[in-house]
Design an enzyme around this catalytic site. Sequence first.
Site, mmCIF file in Angstrom:
data_model
loop_
_atom_site.group_PDB
_atom_site.id
_atom_site.type_symbol
_atom_site.label_atom_id
_atom_site.label_comp_id
_atom_site.label_asym_id
_atom_site.label_seq_id
_atom_site.Cartn_x
_atom_site.Cartn_y
_atom_site.Cartn_z
ATOM 1 N N PHE A 24 0.839 -1.193 0.000
ATOM 2 C CA PHE A 24 0.000 0.000 0.000
ATOM 3 C C PHE A 24 0.876 1.246 0.000
ATOM 4 O O PHE A 24 1.777 1.382 0.824
ATOM 5 C CB PHE A 24 -0.918 0.022 1.226
ATOM 6 C CG PHE A 24 -1.807 1.236 1.275
ATOM 7 C CD1 PHE A 24 -2.904 1.334 0.441
ATOM 8 C CD2 PHE A 24 -1.537 2.279 2.153
ATOM 9 C CE1 PHE A 24 -3.727 2.457 0.471
ATOM 10 C CE2 PHE A 24 -2.349 3.395 2.194
ATOM 11 C CZ PHE A 24 -3.443 3.492 1.350
ATOM 12 N N TYR A 26 0.830 5.520 0.106
ATOM 13 C CA TYR A 26 -0.013 6.652 0.517
ATOM 14 C C TYR A 26 0.662 7.997 0.270
ATOM 15 O O TYR A 26 0.064 9.048 0.465
ATOM 16 C CB TYR A 26 -0.384 6.526 2.001
ATOM 17 C CG TYR A 26 0.828 6.394 2.899
ATOM 18 C CD1 TYR A 26 1.485 7.521 3.370
ATOM 19 C CD2 TYR A 26 1.329 5.144 3.246
ATOM 20 C CE1 TYR A 26 2.606 7.401 4.168
ATOM 21 C CE2 TYR A 26 2.441 5.013 4.044
ATOM 22 C CZ TYR A 26 3.075 6.150 4.512
ATOM 23 O OH TYR A 26 4.200 6.028 5.293
ATOM 24 N N GLY A 27 1.920 7.987 -0.160
ATOM 25 C CA GLY A 27 2.664 9.223 -0.437
ATOM 26 C C GLY A 27 3.152 9.191 -1.865
ATOM 27 O O GLY A 27 2.373 9.014 -2.805
ATOM 28 N N SER A 28 4.470 9.300 -2.037
ATOM 29 C CA SER A 28 5.022 9.295 -3.397
ATOM 30 C C SER A 28 4.779 7.973 -4.108
ATOM 31 O O SER A 28 4.776 7.921 -5.340
ATOM 32 C CB SER A 28 6.516 9.613 -3.373
ATOM 33 O OG SER A 28 7.223 8.634 -2.633
ATOM 34 N N GLU A 99 12.879 3.718 0.826
ATOM 35 C CA GLU A 99 12.177 4.110 2.052
ATOM 36 C C GLU A 99 13.064 3.998 3.291
ATOM 37 O O GLU A 99 12.561 3.919 4.405
ATOM 38 C CB GLU A 99 10.926 3.225 2.213
ATOM 39 C CG GLU A 99 9.987 3.241 1.021
ATOM 40 C CD GLU A 99 9.376 4.607 0.731
ATOM 41 O OE1 GLU A 99 9.143 5.377 1.687
ATOM 42 O OE2 GLU A 99 9.137 4.914 -0.450
#
Length: 191
Positions: A24, A26-28, A99
């Site tokens: 999942f 949710y940002g980039s 990340e």
Amino acid sequence: MTADTIAINQQMDQFDGHHSVWLFGYGSLIYKADFPYLERRPASIANWTRRFWQGSHDHRGTPEAPGRVVTIIEEPGAVCHGMAYLITPEVFAHLDHREKNGYLRLAIPIAFEDGGSVEGLVYIATPDNTAFLGEASEQEIARHIARSAGPSGPNSDYLNHLANALRELGRHDQHVFEIERHLAALKNPQP
């Protein structure tokens, strides 16, 4: 906890032996899928909310002047919308590096917009990592973003790409859009 999380993430074995797993974003990860994937679907996670509370020392800022990027914070009843990708385990080497600045892999239930759900993964920067900047007003965050840039470009690009990606998904995120509004006001002050 150190901000460099590559070694910690390599120890996660919950999905070992799986040929593929849902991730999942949710940002980039919503708008910049620089990795191979088998499938991509709009999705959401429950009881989490997106916040610009994580420092970026390696992409949208520098070690001396970190930018601000999103993480997710637990919030009962909240729904965080984003994009889910079906990936193979080989992709984790790239994602763990991308990340690495404070984000840990966490197993999480992912709900697909067209129905159904699955246990998958998400990268979360928790408050105990050394790159965590914490809560600030949307106006303060906009000022911080306006002056930040790093190897991946201006921090404002990250914010604007995320806001546009959420609009394309047909999703409203008050926190993101309020920061975007403040940033626009900084760039185009009213007389």
